[in-house]
Design an enzyme around this catalytic site. Structure first.
Site, PDB file in Angstrom:
ATOM      1  N   TYR A 155      -1.301  -0.642  10.818  1.00 30.07           N
ATOM      2  CA  TYR A 155      -1.614  -1.085   9.595  1.00 30.07           C
ATOM      3  C   TYR A 155      -0.510  -1.036   8.467  1.00 30.07           C
ATOM      4  O   TYR A 155       0.107  -2.044   8.004  1.00 30.07           O
ATOM      5  CB  TYR A 155      -2.876  -0.571   8.785  1.00 30.07           C
ATOM      6  CG  TYR A 155      -3.076  -1.011   7.525  1.00 30.07           C
ATOM      7  CD1 TYR A 155      -3.496  -2.360   7.104  1.00 30.07           C
ATOM      8  CD2 TYR A 155      -3.197   0.052   6.431  1.00 30.07           C
ATOM      9  CE1 TYR A 155      -3.524  -2.578   5.604  1.00 30.07           C
ATOM     10  CE2 TYR A 155      -3.254  -0.247   5.167  1.00 30.07           C
ATOM     11  CZ  TYR A 155      -3.715  -1.597   4.590  1.00 30.07           C
ATOM     12  OH  TYR A 155      -3.523  -1.910   3.595  1.00 30.07           O
ATOM     13  N   SER A 162       0.907  -1.220   0.005  1.00 34.59           N
ATOM     14  CA  SER A 162      -0.031  -0.190   0.027  1.00 34.59           C
ATOM     15  C   SER A 162       0.984   1.203  -0.108  1.00 34.59           C
ATOM     16  O   SER A 162       1.967   1.229   0.732  1.00 34.59           O
ATOM     17  CB  SER A 162      -0.988   0.056   1.226  1.00 34.59           C
ATOM     18  OG  SER A 162      -1.460   1.193   1.530  1.00 34.59           O
ATOM     19  N   LYS A 185       2.159  -3.685   6.743  1.00 37.16           N
ATOM     20  CA  LYS A 185       2.466  -3.770   5.200  1.00 37.16           C
ATOM     21  C   LYS A 185       4.182  -3.563   5.048  1.00 37.16           C
ATOM     22  O   LYS A 185       4.555  -4.120   4.020  1.00 37.16           O
ATOM     23  CB  LYS A 185       1.936  -2.494   4.348  1.00 37.16           C
ATOM     24  CG  LYS A 185       0.374  -2.809   4.402  1.00 37.16           C
ATOM     25  CD  LYS A 185       0.075  -3.821   3.363  1.00 37.16           C
ATOM     26  CE  LYS A 185      -1.399  -4.308   3.321  1.00 37.16           C
ATOM     27  NZ  LYS A 185      -1.610  -5.717   2.789  1.00 37.16           N
TER      28      LYS A 185
HETATM   29  N1  NAD Z   1      -8.764  -1.593  -0.806  1.00 35.64           N
HETATM   30  C1  NAD Z   1      -7.731  -0.917  -0.591  1.00 35.64           C
HETATM   31  O1  NAD Z   1      -7.887   0.459  -0.316  1.00 35.64           O
HETATM   32  C2  NAD Z   1      -6.239  -1.038  -0.279  1.00 35.64           C
HETATM   33  C3  NAD Z   1      -5.395  -0.423  -0.490  1.00 35.64           C
HETATM   34  C4  NAD Z   1      -4.039  -0.805  -0.297  1.00 35.64           C
HETATM   35  C5  NAD Z   1      -3.852  -1.923  -0.113  1.00 35.64           C
HETATM   36  N2  NAD Z   1      -4.839  -2.914   0.176  1.00 35.64           N
HETATM   37  C6  NAD Z   1      -4.372  -4.266   0.471  1.00 35.64           C
HETATM   38  O2  NAD Z   1      -4.865  -5.187  -0.614  1.00 35.64           O
HETATM   39  C7  NAD Z   1      -5.330  -6.459  -0.158  1.00 35.64           C
HETATM   40  C8  NAD Z   1      -6.893  -6.654  -0.491  1.00 35.64           C
HETATM   41  O3  NAD Z   1      -7.652  -5.699   0.058  1.00 35.64           O
HETATM   42  P1  NAD Z   1      -9.172  -5.570  -0.225  1.00 35.64           P
HETATM   43  O4  NAD Z   1      -9.624  -4.246  -0.311  1.00 35.64           O
HETATM   44  O5  NAD Z   1      -9.340  -6.498  -1.454  1.00 35.64           O
HETATM   45  O6  NAD Z   1      -9.644  -6.360   1.026  1.00 35.64           O
HETATM   46  P2  NAD Z   1     -10.766  -7.241   1.386  1.00 35.64           P
HETATM   47  O7  NAD Z   1     -10.939  -7.361   2.764  1.00 35.64           O
HETATM   48  O8  NAD Z   1     -11.975  -7.180   0.329  1.00 35.64           O
HETATM   49  O9  NAD Z   1     -10.068  -8.771   0.873  1.00 35.64           O
HETATM   50  C9  NAD Z   1      -9.189  -9.461   1.770  1.00 35.64           C
HETATM   51  C10 NAD Z   1      -9.768 -11.003   1.667  1.00 35.64           C
HETATM   52  O10 NAD Z   1      -8.786 -11.677   2.397  1.00 35.64           O
HETATM   53  C11 NAD Z   1      -9.718 -12.465   3.208  1.00 35.64           C
HETATM   54  N3  NAD Z   1      -8.864 -12.691   4.440  1.00 35.64           N
HETATM   55  C12 NAD Z   1      -8.727 -11.859   5.251  1.00 35.64           C
HETATM   56  N4  NAD Z   1      -7.929 -12.306   6.466  1.00 35.64           N
HETATM   57  C13 NAD Z   1      -7.781 -13.630   6.043  1.00 35.64           C
HETATM   58  C14 NAD Z   1      -6.920 -14.884   6.492  1.00 35.64           C
HETATM   59  N5  NAD Z   1      -6.271 -14.799   7.727  1.00 35.64           N
HETATM   60  N6  NAD Z   1      -6.811 -15.796   5.832  1.00 35.64           N
HETATM   61  C15 NAD Z   1      -7.512 -16.160   4.483  1.00 35.64           C
HETATM   62  N7  NAD Z   1      -8.222 -15.148   4.189  1.00 35.64           N
HETATM   63  C16 NAD Z   1      -8.298 -13.912   4.667  1.00 35.64           C
HETATM   64  C17 NAD Z   1     -10.961 -11.846   3.520  1.00 35.64           C
HETATM   65  O11 NAD Z   1     -12.066 -12.538   3.658  1.00 35.64           O
HETATM   66  C18 NAD Z   1     -11.001 -11.085   2.003  1.00 35.64           C
HETATM   67  O12 NAD Z   1     -11.751 -11.991   1.149  1.00 35.64           O
HETATM   68  C19 NAD Z   1      -5.057  -6.205   1.281  1.00 35.64           C
HETATM   69  O13 NAD Z   1      -3.924  -7.014   1.713  1.00 35.64           O
HETATM   70  C20 NAD Z   1      -4.894  -4.719   1.503  1.00 35.64           C
HETATM   71  O14 NAD Z   1      -4.341  -4.493   2.772  1.00 35.64           O
HETATM   72  C21 NAD Z   1      -6.304  -2.588  -0.005  1.00 35.64           C
END
Ligand code: NAD
Length: 339
Positions: free
Chosen positions: A150, A126, A154
């Site tokens: 958080y 991120s 990362k």
């Molecule tokens: N959405 C954003 O704004 C954003 C920005 C920067 C980085 N990210 C990163 O991108 C990644 C995906 O984000 P997203 O927005 O799709 O989030 P999200 O919560 O929609 O997706 C995460 C998925 O991981 C699963 N999950 C969580 N913990 C788990 C575990 N211990 N074991 C197995 N599955 C697990 C959840 O059920 C979910 O389906 C994350 O790592 C997040 O930190 C997201």
């Protein structure tokens, strides 16, 4: 064709990446504990892609045995690692939960991969790792100054992966630093389903548009930006998903390790986004100007040149696409039919 396992593949960005990978001829395996994903996402993905029987393993990434068993049953060349907790406020309220889920979870996953000799990984990082960056556009070699737990998780996860690549334990790795993902698949069959009050601007705007929330709080209109409101780099999730496929193909072809920004390089202010949303949807968004939030910066956007140079990616979709597709998804969820 690459066979790839996606941790968190049923989540917001993971599900869109499943579509992008299948469109480019790859095979996918989803591993998710469904802590933050709708149960029907795999079925929706099968309808959307026309690809029957996408393997889905319900498991927690911290369960090394279960992840090993998944990798043994479904041999893959690479993992794309999305699974994590991602709420800044929650990470400050419960640091150990975040260290456990994100850092310990990633170590357990890497152990399972090592045991099954899977040596390539693409990781969801991120732009939050840059913290309160002095100036934008932000290049990859800008200093990392995490501001919250958080963000720290990362950065630690990036370092774990970079160390394993440097010492030859991983053959190829990409740390992808996302700026602000928004939007949904244009089919409105998959999108973001935030729990409770959305932390991010676009889901909040769409919920104001459906009437679920009365108005949008704009935190500060006296920043040193063209209209005084905060400027961010919003990136359409479909562009972001395609970037994963291109990064994966690049690191698999060249066995390299890299850390790269994924943003459009264009800053959009809160008011610009709201006006674009109103134009795209015909719905008015009532605003309430509120004080600045501590820790917010005026302007924050990517230098996206490395992704273009290294694996030929740049964003193709603009703010109007982001607003139209976010709204189509949210309106469908809310049962609104005038779109
Ligand atoms: N959405 C954003 O704004 C954003 C920005 C920067 C980085 N990210 C990163 O991108 C990644 C995906 O984000 P997203 O927005 O799709 O989030 P999200 O919560 O929609 O997706 C995460 C998925 O991981 C699963 N999950 C969580 N913990 C788990 C575990 N211990 N074991 C197995 N599955 C697990 C959840 O059920 C979910 O389906 C994350 O790592 C997040 O930190 C997201």
């Amino acid at each position: 064709m690459t066979r790839v396992l996606l941790t968190g593949g049923a989540g917001y960005i993971g599900s869109h990446t499943v579509v992008a990978l299948i469109e480019r001829g790859h095979e996918v395996v989803i591993l998710d504990n469904f802590a933050n994903a709708q149960r029907d996402v795999p079925a929706r993905l099968e309808r959307l892609t026309g690809c029957a029987n996408i393997p889905v393993i319900e498991a927690d990434i911290r369960d090394t045995g279960a992840v090993r068993a998944a990798l043994a049953a479904h041999p893959v060349e690479a993992v794309i690692h999305f699974a994590a907790l991602k709420a800044v406020g929650e990470s400050e309220a419960d640091p150990l939960l975040y260290y456990d889920m994100n850092i310990i979870g990633t170590i357990r996953l890497l152990q399972a991969m090592q045991a099954q000799n899977v040596r390539r990984i693409v990781f969801s990082s991120s732009a939050t790792v840059y913290g309160q960056s002095d100036s934008s556009p932000i290049p990859e070699d800008a200093p990392t100054r995490v501001q919250n737990i958080y963000g720290r998780t990362k950065l630690v996860m990036e370092d774990l992966i970079s160390d394993l690549a440097r010492t030859g334990k991983l053959q190829a790795a990409a740390n992808l630093r996302y700026f602000n993902p928004v939007g949904a698949h244009p089919s409105a069959m998959i999108g973001e389903t935030p729990r409770g009050v959305p932390n991010n601007l676009m889901p909040y705007v769409t919920q104001v548009a459906t009437g679920e929330r009365p108005h949008l709080n704009v935190f500060g209109n006296d920043y040193d930006t063209p209209d005084g409101t905060g400027v961010r780099d919003y990136i359409h999730v479909v562009d972001l998903a395609r970037a994963h496929a291109l990064a994966l193909e690049h690191i698999c072809a060249h066995d390299v390790a890299l850390t790269v920004n994924l943003g459009t390089g264009t800053g959009i202010s809160v008011l610009e986004l709201v006006r674009a949303f109103e134009r795209a949807t015909g719905r008015e968004i009532p605003l309430n100007i509120a004080p600045r939030r501590p820790g917010d910066v005026a302007s924050y956007y990517a230098n996206p040149e490395m992704a273009a140079r290294v694996f030929g990616w740049q964003a193709a979709l603009d703010v109007n696409d982001m607003c139209r597709d976010s709204w189509a998804w949210q309106a469908r969820r809310a049962g609104i039919n005038d779109i």
